[in-house]
Enzyme design. Structure first.
Site, short mmCIF file in Angstrom:
data_model
loop_
_atom_site.label_atom_id
_atom_site.label_comp_id
_atom_site.label_asym_id
_atom_site.label_seq_id
_atom_site.Cartn_x
_atom_site.Cartn_y
_atom_site.Cartn_z
N GLU A 1 3.78 114.09 64.94
CA GLU A 1 4.90 114.15 65.81
C GLU A 1 5.23 113.03 65.75
OE1 GLU A 1 0.93 115.75 68.44
OE2 GLU A 1 0.86 113.69 68.06
N ASP B 1 -5.92 117.47 67.67
CA ASP B 1 -6.32 119.50 68.04
C ASP B 1 -7.35 119.63 67.40
OD1 ASP B 1 -5.84 120.02 70.41
OD2 ASP B 1 -3.54 120.25 70.09
#
Length: 396
Positions: free
Chosen positions: A149, A165
């Site tokens: 990210e 996640d």
């Protein structure tokens, strides 16, 4: 923040990066260009083709879409209900032992990469549907992939490796600074990939149930414990014993939270009364209250531990979430912790995050959403980046 399947593209990805921003004071950029180069290197040792995707929100307009290898932005077309196939946004990645350089624009988003086959993306009327491999019917469930990210804006770049996640294909990230030096994070210790999965498989209490395998038995990933609780792979009561002990302790003692490192005089004081943990400020005024959290709230840093983007409840909740995941609330009534020596020592803890940190070369990771509390996150930042790096590492 925790990342769940979204119909709006990358809101959670932006939140994860933003979480890192609170702990870092950005240096003014001299002139961050419209795009910067990202060198993508494949040191995985694997023979399959690699596919790269740069998906996100264009910061200048707020539009959601994807960027091509030259950094050109392409807005997503209208989706449908049921979701319709998204345009093929893939960029051919380098073969093993090779590198390519692409341009990344001023985005807040994700850089996905997959091995062997392309990822499946679809569009609803609300935007992009992210892969959600905790769902057995997700079309990406048996694809080996991962993502980083980033936010690139006028103040520079923030680039992370994330396990919020899942823990999957290993990689590291880095940034080249104006003086030519490079900072990096996310690299596993030698043997760390297998070491993590072996340790997780051997952890009593169902933690090995988080591991996903292909039909041929090869490992794909380990889901984060939030999804383990949501899917029944972990018992919903897995954190109850620790929470009950915290509740008992702070019925007779005070939990002090100092949420901002640069404001050591700003403190909030927590006490359990009437079944809730009430926080007061230095004047004794009630500022926010928390119900007793369950495992989903703790592992996801949401629901009963929601963290709004404000200056009171959000920072307190972030600190509590970190203390619960690291199991330090019983041993340290002054949060957050100054160092990591006391992290994950209780038998009831986030063993997934514990085992990830243990295998990281620099000890840093995003094992849960607010792992940046106290600077324990795997994030690099520079106010005037010359180049960014993503390096696919060996599976050993």
């Amino acid at each position: 923040m925790r990342i769940k399947q979204k119909t709006c593209a990358l809101l959670a990805a932006a939140a994860t990066v933003a979480a890192g921003l609170t702990a870092i004071v950005a240096q003014p950029a001299t002139a961050v260009p419209a795009t910067i180069p990202l060198k993508f290197t494949n040191n995985s040792g694997r023979a399959e083709p690699v596919y790269i995707y740069n998906l996100g929100t264009e910061l200048s307009t707020g539009r959601q879409g994807w960027a091509d290898a030259g950094g050109g932005f392409h807005p997503w077309p209208a989706g449908g209900n049921p979701p319709t196939p998204a345009p093929d946004a893939s960029i051919p990645g380098p073969a093993n032992g090779q590198s390519i350089t692409i341009q990344i624009p001023k985005f807040s988003g994700r850089i996905y990469f997959s091995y062997g086959q392309k990822l499946v993306f679809r569009l609803t009327t609300g935007g992009l549907v992210q892969p959600a491999v905790q769902n057995p019917s997700d079309p990406n469930r048996n694809i080996l992939f991962n993502w980083s990210e980033y936010t690139l804006n006028d103040s520079g770049i923030w680039l992370n490796s994330t396990q919020v996640d899942m823990f999957s294909a290993p990689y590291a990230v880095g940034v080249k600074k104006p003086d030519g030096s490079t900072i990096s994070t996310g690299r596993l210790k030698p043997g760390g990939y297998n070491g993590f999965f072996n340790a997780l498989q051997g952890q009593p209490g169902g933690w090995g149930n988080l591991i996903h395998r292909k039909p041929d038995g090869s490992i794909l990933r380990a889901l984060a414990p939030l999804y383990g609780v949501e899917t029944g792979a972990l018992p919903a009561s897995i954190m109850d014993d620790y929470v009950n002990r915290v509740w008992s302790k702070y019925s007779t003692q005070t939990l002090t939270v100092t949420p901002f490192a640069n404001q050591p005089g700003l403190k909030y004081y927590g006490r359990v009364s009437g079944g809730v943990m009430n926080f007061t400020n230095g004047s004794g005024q009630l500022v926010t209250s928390f119900q007793k959290p369950n495992a989903s709230s703790i592992f996801g840093c949401h629901q009963l531990l929601d963290a709004p983007n404000d200056q009171v409840r959000g920072p307190i909740s972030r600190t509590l979430c970190a203390g619960y995941n690291r199991s330090t609330l019983l041993t340290n009534p002054n949060q957050p912790d100054a160092g990591n020596s006391g992290f994950y020592l209780d038998n009831v803890t986030n063993h997934y995050s514990r085992k990830i940190h243990a295998q990281m070369a620099d000890g840093k990771a995003y094992g849960f959403a607010f792992d940046d509390v106290g600077h324990h996150e795997s994030l690099v930042h520079d106010g005037n980046p010359q180049m960014a790096y993503v390096t696919l590492d060996p599976f050993n």
